[in-house]
Design a protein around this motif. Structure first.
Motif, PDB file in Angstrom:
ATOM      1  N   ALA A  80       0.835  -1.207   0.000  1.00  0.00           N
ATOM      2  CA  ALA A  80       0.000   0.000   0.000  1.00  0.00           C
ATOM      3  C   ALA A  80       0.868   1.255   0.000  1.00  0.00           C
ATOM      4  O   ALA A  80       0.572   2.242  -0.693  1.00  0.00           O
ATOM      5  CB  ALA A  80      -0.927  -0.013   1.219  1.00  0.00           C
ATOM      6  N   ARG A  81       1.963   1.216   0.755  1.00  0.00           N
ATOM      7  CA  ARG A  81       2.881   2.368   0.829  1.00  0.00           C
ATOM      8  C   ARG A  81       3.558   2.596  -0.522  1.00  0.00           C
ATOM      9  O   ARG A  81       3.700   3.729  -0.980  1.00  0.00           O
ATOM     10  CB  ARG A  81       3.916   2.082   1.919  1.00  0.00           C
ATOM     11  CG  ARG A  81       4.842   3.218   2.239  1.00  0.00           C
ATOM     12  CD  ARG A  81       5.716   2.864   3.448  1.00  0.00           C
ATOM     13  NE  ARG A  81       6.611   1.751   3.187  1.00  0.00           N
ATOM     14  CZ  ARG A  81       7.259   1.058   4.121  1.00  0.00           C
ATOM     15  NH1 ARG A  81       7.102   1.350   5.408  1.00  0.00           N
ATOM     16  NH2 ARG A  81       8.061   0.057   3.807  1.00  0.00           N
ATOM     17  N   PHE A  82       3.973   1.482  -1.134  1.00  0.00           N
ATOM     18  CA  PHE A  82       4.585   1.524  -2.461  1.00  0.00           C
ATOM     19  C   PHE A  82       3.609   2.152  -3.471  1.00  0.00           C
ATOM     20  O   PHE A  82       3.973   3.025  -4.275  1.00  0.00           O
ATOM     21  CB  PHE A  82       4.882   0.085  -2.897  1.00  0.00           C
ATOM     22  CG  PHE A  82       6.214  -0.137  -3.532  1.00  0.00           C
ATOM     23  CD1 PHE A  82       6.576   0.525  -4.696  1.00  0.00           C
ATOM     24  CD2 PHE A  82       7.104  -1.050  -2.993  1.00  0.00           C
ATOM     25  CE1 PHE A  82       7.807   0.283  -5.281  1.00  0.00           C
ATOM     26  CE2 PHE A  82       8.330  -1.288  -3.573  1.00  0.00           C
ATOM     27  CZ  PHE A  82       8.684  -0.623  -4.727  1.00  0.00           C
ATOM     28  N   LEU A  85       3.242   5.836  -2.993  1.00  0.00           N
ATOM     29  CA  LEU A  85       4.445   6.532  -3.457  1.00  0.00           C
ATOM     30  C   LEU A  85       4.432   6.682  -4.974  1.00  0.00           C
ATOM     31  O   LEU A  85       4.805   7.730  -5.509  1.00  0.00           O
ATOM     32  CB  LEU A  85       5.694   5.760  -3.016  1.00  0.00           C
ATOM     33  CG  LEU A  85       7.043   6.330  -3.442  1.00  0.00           C
ATOM     34  CD1 LEU A  85       7.270   7.705  -2.829  1.00  0.00           C
ATOM     35  CD2 LEU A  85       8.185   5.379  -3.046  1.00  0.00           C
ATOM     36  N   TRP A  86       4.006   5.653  -5.658  1.00  0.00           N
ATOM     37  CA  TRP A  86       4.000   5.674  -7.119  1.00  0.00           C
ATOM     38  C   TRP A  86       2.719   6.286  -7.706  1.00  0.00           C
ATOM     39  O   TRP A  86       2.611   6.434  -8.919  1.00  0.00           O
ATOM     40  CB  TRP A  86       4.160   4.241  -7.654  1.00  0.00           C
ATOM     41  CG  TRP A  86       5.565   3.718  -7.578  1.00  0.00           C
ATOM     42  CD1 TRP A  86       6.629   4.279  -6.929  1.00  0.00           C
ATOM     43  CD2 TRP A  86       6.064   2.515  -8.184  1.00  0.00           C
ATOM     44  NE1 TRP A  86       7.748   3.500  -7.095  1.00  0.00           N
ATOM     45  CE2 TRP A  86       7.428   2.406  -7.865  1.00  0.00           C
ATOM     46  CE3 TRP A  86       5.483   1.510  -8.970  1.00  0.00           C
ATOM     47  CZ2 TRP A  86       8.226   1.345  -8.301  1.00  0.00           C
ATOM     48  CZ3 TRP A  86       6.267   0.458  -9.394  1.00  0.00           C
ATOM     49  CH2 TRP A  86       7.630   0.374  -9.058  1.00  0.00           C
ATOM     50  N   GLY A  87       1.755   6.578  -6.838  1.00  0.00           N
ATOM     51  CA  GLY A  87       0.499   7.123  -7.341  1.00  0.00           C
ATOM     52  C   GLY A  87      -0.308   6.111  -8.129  1.00  0.00           C
ATOM     53  O   GLY A  87      -1.004   6.459  -9.089  1.00  0.00           O
ATOM     54  N   VAL A  88      -0.230   4.856  -7.706  1.00  0.00           N
ATOM     55  CA  VAL A  88      -0.941   3.778  -8.392  1.00  0.00           C
ATOM     56  C   VAL A  88      -2.174   3.402  -7.573  1.00  0.00           C
ATOM     57  O   VAL A  88      -2.061   3.178  -6.370  1.00  0.00           O
ATOM     58  CB  VAL A  88      -0.016   2.540  -8.529  1.00  0.00           C
ATOM     59  CG1 VAL A  88      -0.786   1.336  -9.047  1.00  0.00           C
ATOM     60  CG2 VAL A  88       1.165   2.859  -9.431  1.00  0.00           C
ATOM     61  N   PRO A  89      -3.360   3.363  -8.197  1.00  0.00           N
ATOM     62  CA  PRO A  89      -4.547   2.951  -7.438  1.00  0.00           C
ATOM     63  C   PRO A  89      -4.373   1.522  -6.938  1.00  0.00           C
ATOM     64  O   PRO A  89      -3.979   0.636  -7.691  1.00  0.00           O
ATOM     65  CB  PRO A  89      -5.688   3.042  -8.459  1.00  0.00           C
ATOM     66  CG  PRO A  89      -5.035   3.024  -9.799  1.00  0.00           C
ATOM     67  CD  PRO A  89      -3.666   3.627  -9.610  1.00  0.00           C
ATOM     68  N   PHE A  90      -4.656   1.310  -5.658  1.00  0.00           N
ATOM     69  CA  PHE A  90      -4.414  -0.016  -5.078  1.00  0.00           C
ATOM     70  C   PHE A  90      -5.248  -0.219  -3.834  1.00  0.00           C
ATOM     71  O   PHE A  90      -5.308   0.653  -2.980  1.00  0.00           O
ATOM     72  CB  PHE A  90      -2.925  -0.149  -4.717  1.00  0.00           C
ATOM     73  CG  PHE A  90      -2.580  -1.428  -3.999  1.00  0.00           C
ATOM     74  CD1 PHE A  90      -2.341  -2.589  -4.711  1.00  0.00           C
ATOM     75  CD2 PHE A  90      -2.518  -1.473  -2.612  1.00  0.00           C
ATOM     76  CE1 PHE A  90      -2.034  -3.780  -4.053  1.00  0.00           C
ATOM     77  CE2 PHE A  90      -2.212  -2.666  -1.945  1.00  0.00           C
ATOM     78  CZ  PHE A  90      -1.969  -3.810  -2.668  1.00  0.00           C
TER      79      PHE A  90
ATOM     80  N   ASP B 190      10.450   6.290  13.247  1.00  0.00           N
ATOM     81  CA  ASP B 190       9.224   6.866  13.811  1.00  0.00           C
ATOM     82  C   ASP B 190       8.070   5.881  13.736  1.00  0.00           C
ATOM     83  O   ASP B 190       6.946   6.241  13.349  1.00  0.00           O
ATOM     84  CB  ASP B 190       8.855   8.165  13.069  1.00  0.00           C
ATOM     85  CG  ASP B 190       9.975   9.202  13.143  1.00  0.00           C
ATOM     86  OD1 ASP B 190      10.759   9.158  14.105  1.00  0.00           O
ATOM     87  OD2 ASP B 190      10.057  10.044  12.229  1.00  0.00           O
ATOM     88  N   GLY B 191       8.352   4.613  14.046  1.00  0.00           N
ATOM     89  CA  GLY B 191       7.317   3.582  14.058  1.00  0.00           C
ATOM     90  C   GLY B 191       7.048   2.932  12.711  1.00  0.00           C
ATOM     91  O   GLY B 191       6.299   1.962  12.630  1.00  0.00           O
ATOM     92  N   GLU B 192       7.639   3.465  11.655  1.00  0.00           N
ATOM     93  CA  GLU B 192       7.384   2.934  10.312  1.00  0.00           C
ATOM     94  C   GLU B 192       8.459   1.904   9.950  1.00  0.00           C
ATOM     95  O   GLU B 192       9.652   2.207   9.987  1.00  0.00           O
ATOM     96  CB  GLU B 192       7.395   4.079   9.295  1.00  0.00           C
ATOM     97  CG  GLU B 192       6.955   3.698   7.897  1.00  0.00           C
ATOM     98  CD  GLU B 192       5.456   3.409   7.788  1.00  0.00           C
ATOM     99  OE1 GLU B 192       4.689   3.807   8.690  1.00  0.00           O
ATOM    100  OE2 GLU B 192       5.067   2.762   6.792  1.00  0.00           O
ATOM    101  N   SER B 208      12.658  12.577   4.594  1.00  0.00           N
ATOM    102  CA  SER B 208      12.637  13.925   4.009  1.00  0.00           C
ATOM    103  C   SER B 208      11.227  14.481   3.908  1.00  0.00           C
ATOM    104  O   SER B 208      11.043  15.698   3.926  1.00  0.00           O
ATOM    105  CB  SER B 208      13.331  13.937   2.642  1.00  0.00           C
ATOM    106  OG  SER B 208      12.545  13.297   1.681  1.00  0.00           O
ATOM    107  N   THR B 209      10.225  13.618   3.812  1.00  0.00           N
ATOM    108  CA  THR B 209       8.852  14.099   3.626  1.00  0.00           C
ATOM    109  C   THR B 209       8.001  13.974   4.884  1.00  0.00           C
ATOM    110  O   THR B 209       6.935  14.577   4.965  1.00  0.00           O
ATOM    111  CB  THR B 209       8.125  13.299   2.523  1.00  0.00           C
ATOM    112  OG1 THR B 209       8.029  11.917   2.934  1.00  0.00           O
ATOM    113  CG2 THR B 209       8.863  13.396   1.204  1.00  0.00           C
ATOM    114  N   GLY B 210       8.451  13.133   5.828  1.00  0.00           N
ATOM    115  CA  GLY B 210       7.611  12.867   6.991  1.00  0.00           C
ATOM    116  C   GLY B 210       6.576  11.789   6.732  1.00  0.00           C
ATOM    117  O   GLY B 210       5.688  11.566   7.557  1.00  0.00           O
ATOM    118  N   GLY B 211       6.709  11.130   5.574  1.00  0.00           N
ATOM    119  CA  GLY B 211       5.788  10.029   5.267  1.00  0.00           C
ATOM    120  C   GLY B 211       4.746  10.411   4.238  1.00  0.00           C
ATOM    121  O   GLY B 211       4.554  11.588   3.953  1.00  0.00           O
TER     122      GLY B 211
END
Lengths: 212, 212
Positions: A80-82, A85-90, B190-192, B208-211
């Motif tokens: 989900a984080r990936f 980051l990539w702006g991919v619907p998931f 930070d927990g991540e 760099s972004t804070g997540g």
């Protein structure tokens, strides 16, 4: 003498990038959203080869992500984080993982008619599963996605049950194993293997530098 | 009234980056060569926490890379390729994997004396194993590496066999498991959680972004 003339027509074709994946693999889905664009930047084609990771796991002892203690939970978060980051619907599908014979067979069938169509269908099937939560493990759902691209629903269903195409998928999976493919996504560039959506950056650098 | 004055002295300390690893993990070694520099760019400290992946695998069902069909061969290629890309000296050790109680215990002992010294020792131990092919699984070899940093050889050997430090390592490994650590390297910011040398780029972006 005209010995060299033929060379004018003999273009130095660069080998396509081979893209192995299982339709139930979230990392495969992530990679599928980028692999063609990366290839295109280097004038390469891609060959999309869906395989059955379940059959691969029988040989390697691998197991589906959700069954892995700790790692399964991490993968849920990581995919989900990936995707963000990539702006991919998931979103993780309600039913996960699934058996992927139907979408894999339909993809080979469509690819044999038209390679571009095959890639479009595979991309649409991945999107249906990981962005729209449609159970593409069902032949009917796979056929519905195919129909949305203009393919005939009944023909798609027939392809999913066609003995020749079933055999084709078995053969592709066996060939993948023989080449060392053990996970999804798995890319091969000029004989060099790259496993994981997180190797696309190194794959791209490999294309730009010719390797290191 | 002087209510706000205390705030001048109450600095907003940012939490350190926790870096879990096993000394027998080549990906852990790769990450160890970069984690401090990444942290420093964001004004962060690191806490290096060696663990015993063997104990983790008893819970997760994980297995050492060399025992994994296909994936083991790929990892051999991938780690060497990764090291060349990063310009990190690397060769797969003659004896691999190894039991890592000795370097892990020595590291905790050194860290308790001086955190910077502990990190330096851990880095030197990793280098000894993956760049110089020294078997740091041996207490004597671990003590020799410690001696090269000015630590007393006999004291290091005593630390490796100290019941309190043995218990410390067990506790750190259990705590890691309780926090979801299942592999090496494993970083927590930070927990991540971030698993793998190939997540350092996302870890850096997180800092760099804070997540996202």
């Amino acid at each position: 003498m005209d010995v060299g003339a033929g060379r004018v027509y003999r273009r130095t074709m660069q080998a396509p990038i081979e893209f192995y994946f299982d339709f139930s693999s979230p990392y495969g889905y992530l990679a599928s959203t980028r692999i063609d664009a990366i290839a295109a930047r280097f004038g390469r084609e891609t060959v999309w080869r869906p395989i059955l990771l379940g059959a691969v796991f029988k040989v390697t002892g691998g197991r589906p992500l959700p069954t892995l203690p700790l790692k399964g939970d991490y993968a849920t978060r990581d995919t989900a984080r990936f995707a963000r980051l990539w702006g991919v619907p998931f979103r993780l599908p309600s039913k996960f993982p699934i058996a992927t014979q139907a979408p894999a067979r339909a993809s080979y069938w469509a690819t044999d008619r038209d390679a571009t169509l095959g890639r479009r269908l595979a991309g649409a099937l991945y999107h249906a599963y990981f962005a729209e939560d449609l159970d593409i493990g069902s032949p009917e759902e796979t056929a519905a996605v195919a129909a949305s691209l203009g393919l005939d629903r009944a023909e798609t269903l027939a392809a999913v049950h066609d003995p020749g195409i079933k055999e084709r998928l078995r053969h592709e999976t066996d060939s993948a194993l023989a080449r060392g493919v053990f996970g999804s996504p798995f890319m091969i560039v000029d004989g060099e293997p790259f496993w994981g959506a997180d190797r696309l950056d190194q794959l791209e650098r490999w294309l730009s530098t010719g390797g290191w």
